[in-house]
Design a protein around this motif. Structure first.
Motif: not given
Length: 141
Positions: A6-27
């Protein structure tokens, strides 16, 4: 770092997104991720509508799928999923980033004439699933 290119800026934003952090370990498994797509994805653009800094739900989930490294069977089940064209579209995006370009046609070729409607963009404009697949394939060149 991501297993998907994935594009670096997009990936950085994904990693810091509260939504991603919420699903990262819950799914915990593929089925739970597919359910999350069904309930949460409304378009498959990389960024949230009207917000240039927030990654879309779809691309947060795409990154999650990348970290899970789907099996060929799961890829096929995602691409053929009957419940939502967005589940299928995430399968297409996964292939676009995870599968070597030479092998993409083997995964996606049979879908280019698929007439299921989908609104891939946040604008809600409908196209056929086949047109979406063709757009993804052509955007790689």
């Amino acid at each position: 770092s991501s297993p998907l290119p994935l594009e670096r800026v997009l990936l950085t934003n994904i990693m810091s997104s509260s939504y991603f952090r919420g699903i990262e370990n819950s799914l915990a498994n593929w089925r739970e991720v597919v359910d999350e797509i069904y309930y949460s994805v409304e378009h498959v653009e990389p960024w949230m509508a009207g917000n240039t800094h927030g990654p879309s739900t779809a691309f947060c989930i795409l990154h999650k799928l990348g970290t899970m490294r789907m099996t060929d069977k799961q890829i096929a089940q995602t691409l053929d999923h009957p419940d939502s064209p967005y589940i299928r579209a995430l399968g297409v995006l996964y292939c676009r980033y995870a599968i070597p370009p030479r092998e993409l046609w083997d995964y996606l070729g049979k879908y280019v004439d698929d007439d299921e409607p989908i609104a891939p963009g946040a604008d809600g404009r409908e196209v056929t699933f086949g047109a979406y697949v063709r757009d993804v394939l052509l955007s790689m060149h």
